[in-house]
Design an enzyme around this catalytic site. Structure first.
Site, PDB file in Angstrom:
ATOM      1  N   GLU A  31      11.808 121.416 -91.253  1.00 19.80           N
ATOM      2  CA  GLU A  31      11.142 121.180 -92.537  1.00 19.80           C
ATOM      3  C   GLU A  31      10.208 122.306 -92.655  1.00 19.80           C
ATOM      4  O   GLU A  31       9.711 122.906 -91.629  1.00 19.80           O
ATOM      5  CB  GLU A  31      10.279 119.850 -92.186  1.00 19.80           C
ATOM      6  CG  GLU A  31       9.294 119.574 -93.447  1.00 19.80           C
ATOM      7  CD  GLU A  31       8.593 118.283 -93.377  1.00 19.80           C
ATOM      8  OE1 GLU A  31       9.052 117.146 -93.148  1.00 19.80           O
ATOM      9  OE2 GLU A  31       7.343 118.361 -93.307  1.00 19.80           O
ATOM     10  N   ALA A  40       5.838 117.378-102.194  1.00 20.87           N
ATOM     11  CA  ALA A  40       4.951 116.156-102.132  1.00 20.87           C
ATOM     12  C   ALA A  40       5.543 114.889-101.559  1.00 20.87           C
ATOM     13  O   ALA A  40       4.889 114.092-101.010  1.00 20.87           O
ATOM     14  CB  ALA A  40       4.311 115.995-103.275  1.00 20.87           C
ATOM     15  N   ASN A  91      12.265 121.819 -97.743  1.00 19.82           N
ATOM     16  CA  ASN A  91      10.835 121.513 -97.984  1.00 19.82           C
ATOM     17  C   ASN A  91      10.701 120.559 -98.879  1.00 19.82           C
ATOM     18  O   ASN A  91      11.066 120.595-100.202  1.00 19.82           O
ATOM     19  CB  ASN A  91      10.516 123.179 -98.666  1.00 19.82           C
ATOM     20  CG  ASN A  91       8.842 122.904 -99.014  1.00 19.82           C
ATOM     21  OD1 ASN A  91       8.275 121.831 -99.245  1.00 19.82           O
ATOM     22  ND2 ASN A  91       8.336 124.026 -99.434  1.00 19.82           N
ATOM     23  N   HIS A 132       7.091 124.547 -95.004  1.00 19.91           N
ATOM     24  CA  HIS A 132       5.904 124.445 -95.997  1.00 19.91           C
ATOM     25  C   HIS A 132       5.591 125.853 -96.333  1.00 19.91           C
ATOM     26  O   HIS A 132       5.142 126.466 -95.104  1.00 19.91           O
ATOM     27  CB  HIS A 132       5.128 123.360 -95.783  1.00 19.91           C
ATOM     28  CG  HIS A 132       5.503 121.930 -95.789  1.00 19.91           C
ATOM     29  ND1 HIS A 132       5.885 121.258 -96.610  1.00 19.91           N
ATOM     30  CD2 HIS A 132       5.924 121.262 -94.464  1.00 19.91           C
ATOM     31  CE1 HIS A 132       6.365 120.152 -96.209  1.00 19.91           C
ATOM     32  NE2 HIS A 132       6.372 120.072 -95.180  1.00 19.91           N
ATOM     33  N   PRO A 189      10.332 119.012-105.138  1.00 17.82           N
ATOM     34  CA  PRO A 189       9.619 119.016-106.818  1.00 17.82           C
ATOM     35  C   PRO A 189       8.497 120.130-106.762  1.00 17.82           C
ATOM     36  O   PRO A 189       7.940 120.366-105.885  1.00 17.82           O
ATOM     37  CB  PRO A 189       9.031 117.647-106.812  1.00 17.82           C
ATOM     38  CG  PRO A 189       9.066 116.944-105.368  1.00 17.82           C
ATOM     39  CD  PRO A 189      10.140 117.621-104.898  1.00 17.82           C
ATOM     40  N   ASN A 190       8.638 120.722-107.982  1.00 16.57           N
ATOM     41  CA  ASN A 190       7.648 121.728-108.382  1.00 16.57           C
ATOM     42  C   ASN A 190       7.800 123.079-107.731  1.00 16.57           C
ATOM     43  O   ASN A 190       7.280 123.950-108.033  1.00 16.57           O
ATOM     44  CB  ASN A 190       6.366 121.238-108.266  1.00 16.57           C
ATOM     45  CG  ASN A 190       5.732 119.869-108.882  1.00 16.57           C
ATOM     46  OD1 ASN A 190       6.124 119.914-109.966  1.00 16.57           O
ATOM     47  ND2 ASN A 190       5.359 118.861-108.246  1.00 16.57           N
ATOM     48  N   HIS A 220       5.062 113.584 -97.837  1.00 18.21           N
ATOM     49  CA  HIS A 220       3.701 112.916 -97.418  1.00 18.21           C
ATOM     50  C   HIS A 220       3.995 111.311 -97.652  1.00 18.21           C
ATOM     51  O   HIS A 220       3.306 110.492 -97.376  1.00 18.21           O
ATOM     52  CB  HIS A 220       2.574 113.306 -98.126  1.00 18.21           C
ATOM     53  CG  HIS A 220       2.493 114.842 -98.344  1.00 18.21           C
ATOM     54  ND1 HIS A 220       2.192 115.502 -97.152  1.00 18.21           N
ATOM     55  CD2 HIS A 220       2.535 115.724 -99.323  1.00 18.21           C
ATOM     56  CE1 HIS A 220       2.360 116.968 -97.364  1.00 18.21           C
ATOM     57  NE2 HIS A 220       2.117 116.920 -98.916  1.00 18.21           N
ATOM     58  N   ARG A 268      -4.882 121.651 -95.321  1.00 15.66           N
ATOM     59  CA  ARG A 268      -5.370 121.510 -96.844  1.00 15.66           C
ATOM     60  C   ARG A 268      -5.699 119.771 -96.893  1.00 15.66           C
ATOM     61  O   ARG A 268      -6.672 119.621 -96.209  1.00 15.66           O
ATOM     62  CB  ARG A 268      -3.952 121.628 -97.664  1.00 15.66           C
ATOM     63  CG  ARG A 268      -3.631 122.920 -97.667  1.00 15.66           C
ATOM     64  CD  ARG A 268      -2.336 123.137 -98.490  1.00 15.66           C
ATOM     65  NE  ARG A 268      -2.488 122.865 -99.968  1.00 15.66           N
ATOM     66  CZ  ARG A 268      -1.764 122.919-100.899  1.00 15.66           C
ATOM     67  NH1 ARG A 268      -0.247 122.700-100.528  1.00 15.66           N
ATOM     68  NH2 ARG A 268      -2.175 122.564-102.015  1.00 15.66           N
ATOM     69  N   ASP A 288      14.767 108.627 -94.232  1.00 20.14           N
ATOM     70  CA  ASP A 288      16.012 107.875 -93.694  1.00 20.14           C
ATOM     71  C   ASP A 288      17.287 108.775 -93.958  1.00 20.14           C
ATOM     72  O   ASP A 288      18.082 108.581 -93.338  1.00 20.14           O
ATOM     73  CB  ASP A 288      15.888 106.498 -94.609  1.00 20.14           C
ATOM     74  CG  ASP A 288      15.034 105.598 -94.046  1.00 20.14           C
ATOM     75  OD1 ASP A 288      14.178 105.612 -92.979  1.00 20.14           O
ATOM     76  OD2 ASP A 288      14.860 104.568 -94.708  1.00 20.14           O
ATOM     77  N   SER A 315       2.855 126.365 -97.773  1.00 21.29           N
ATOM     78  CA  SER A 315       1.185 126.382 -97.269  1.00 21.29           C
ATOM     79  C   SER A 315       1.123 125.928 -95.855  1.00 21.29           C
ATOM     80  O   SER A 315       1.979 125.165 -95.486  1.00 21.29           O
ATOM     81  CB  SER A 315       0.630 125.533 -98.407  1.00 21.29           C
ATOM     82  OG  SER A 315       0.894 124.442 -98.474  1.00 21.29           O
ATOM     83  N   ARG A 343      -2.106 115.652 -97.292  1.00 22.46           N
ATOM     84  CA  ARG A 343      -1.237 116.499 -96.998  1.00 22.46           C
ATOM     85  C   ARG A 343      -0.979 116.462 -95.368  1.00 22.46           C
ATOM     86  O   ARG A 343      -0.121 117.345 -95.062  1.00 22.46           O
ATOM     87  CB  ARG A 343      -1.386 118.032 -97.457  1.00 22.46           C
ATOM     88  CG  ARG A 343      -1.281 117.930 -98.810  1.00 22.46           C
ATOM     89  CD  ARG A 343      -1.325 119.408 -99.506  1.00 22.46           C
ATOM     90  NE  ARG A 343      -1.874 119.225-100.791  1.00 22.46           N
ATOM     91  CZ  ARG A 343      -1.194 119.136-102.149  1.00 22.46           C
ATOM     92  NH1 ARG A 343       0.118 118.868-101.888  1.00 22.46           N
ATOM     93  NH2 ARG A 343      -1.918 119.132-103.197  1.00 22.46           N
ATOM     94  N   ARG A 353       2.691 128.292-110.196  1.00 23.51           N
ATOM     95  CA  ARG A 353       1.904 127.383-109.634  1.00 23.51           C
ATOM     96  C   ARG A 353       1.136 127.848-108.502  1.00 23.51           C
ATOM     97  O   ARG A 353       1.316 128.435-107.633  1.00 23.51           O
ATOM     98  CB  ARG A 353       3.292 126.414-108.827  1.00 23.51           C
ATOM     99  CG  ARG A 353       2.624 125.254-108.449  1.00 23.51           C
ATOM    100  CD  ARG A 353       3.578 124.693-107.608  1.00 23.51           C
ATOM    101  NE  ARG A 353       3.133 123.361-107.078  1.00 23.51           N
ATOM    102  CZ  ARG A 353       3.717 122.653-105.902  1.00 23.51           C
ATOM    103  NH1 ARG A 353       4.763 123.178-105.434  1.00 23.51           N
ATOM    104  NH2 ARG A 353       2.902 121.844-105.518  1.00 23.51           N
ATOM    105  N   TYR A 388       0.310 129.065-103.001  1.00 27.02           N
ATOM    106  CA  TYR A 388       1.717 129.424-102.812  1.00 27.02           C
ATOM    107  C   TYR A 388       2.177 130.836-102.945  1.00 27.02           C
ATOM    108  O   TYR A 388       3.438 131.246-102.754  1.00 27.02           O
ATOM    109  CB  TYR A 388       2.839 128.458-103.702  1.00 27.02           C
ATOM    110  CG  TYR A 388       1.979 127.072-103.501  1.00 27.02           C
ATOM    111  CD1 TYR A 388       2.639 126.278-102.213  1.00 27.02           C
ATOM    112  CD2 TYR A 388       1.691 126.181-104.470  1.00 27.02           C
ATOM    113  CE1 TYR A 388       2.395 124.904-101.921  1.00 27.02           C
ATOM    114  CE2 TYR A 388       1.248 124.780-104.211  1.00 27.02           C
ATOM    115  CZ  TYR A 388       1.630 124.223-102.946  1.00 27.02           C
ATOM    116  OH  TYR A 388       1.348 123.080-102.922  1.00 27.02           O
TER     117      TYR A 388
HETATM  118  C1  DQA Z   1       4.557 122.154 -99.926  1.00 24.05           C
HETATM  119  C2  DQA Z   1       3.451 121.389 -99.546  1.00 24.05           C
HETATM  120  C3  DQA Z   1       3.220 119.877-100.225  1.00 24.05           C
HETATM  121  O1  DQA Z   1       2.071 119.291 -99.884  1.00 24.05           O
HETATM  122  C4  DQA Z   1       3.240 120.103-101.749  1.00 24.05           C
HETATM  123  O2  DQA Z   1       3.189 118.957-102.497  1.00 24.05           O
HETATM  124  C5  DQA Z   1       4.175 121.087-102.271  1.00 24.05           C
HETATM  125  C6  DQA Z   1       4.671 122.468-101.611  1.00 24.05           C
HETATM  126  C7  DQA Z   1       4.549 123.629 -99.508  1.00 24.05           C
HETATM  127  O3  DQA Z   1       5.515 124.035 -99.429  1.00 24.05           O
HETATM  128  O4  DQA Z   1       3.521 124.020 -98.937  1.00 24.05           O
HETATM  129  O5  DQA Z   1       4.822 120.923-103.075  1.00 24.05           O
HETATM  130  O6  DQA Z   1       5.588 121.336 -99.556  1.00 24.05           O
END
Ligand code: DQA
Length: 143
Positions: free
Chosen positions: A97, A76, A73, A99, A9-10, A79, A106, A86, A101, A110, A17, A22
């Site tokens: 995985e 959120a 990735n 990320h 998401p996002n 977390h 942070r 699963d 950031s 997170r 953003r 980011y």
């Molecule tokens: C993220 C880190 C997450 O905490 C955050 O909610 C994101 C982006 C990252 O790529 O740094 O949406 O996964």
């Protein structure tokens, strides 16, 4: 070596953003960079982005038997997304995985990843280069 990159998401809002966190590169730029590095490494890559946890889970299920590696990735969901944990476990596809950031540097919420324990490892804080490093890992694992 077939690798599926799943963004949560996002991440579609990359570049717009919180650019201080980011970066200023767009999601399209991320896709281009991942595709270019995959081509250079000889990795067959597909990149998808979903805002809902269920859609990401469906994509993981759909990857079973089709992909040799997963770069995820979870945004959120990292977390608190136990269903995602699963799904990664159930799929039995080696996963990394990523990320953008450095989640360890942070907010405290997170600092915990519930999805990382289902993965081979985690790359955090390298920006888009983290996806490129994950691709290089899978390229080396090529059978
Ligand atoms: C993220 C880190 C997450 O905490 C955050 O909610 C994101 C982006 C990252 O790529 O740094 O949406 O996964």
């Amino acid at each position: 070596m077939r690798v599926l990159v799943l963004n949560g998401p996002n991440l579609n809002l990359l570049g717009v953003r919180e650019p201080d966190v980011y970066g200023t590169e767009s999601y399209a730029a991320l896709v281009r960079r991942v595709q270019a590095r995959a081509a250079a490494l000889g990795v067959d890559v597909k990149i998808e982005q979903y805002n809902g946890e269920g859609a990401i889970i469906d994509a993981i299920h759909g990857a079973m038997g089709r992909y040799d590696g997963l770069i995820i990735n979870p945004g959120a969901y990292t977390h608190y997304g136990y269903a995602l944990h699963d799904a990664i476990k159930a799929a039995c596809i080696p996963a990394l995985e990523v990320h953008l950031s450095n989640i360890a540097a942070r907010e405290s919420f997170r600092h915990t990843s519930v999805t990382a324990p289902a993965c081979v490892g985690q790359i955090s804080g390298l920006g888009i280069a983290g996806y490129e490093a994950a691709l290089a890992y899978f390229a080396e694992k090529r059978p």
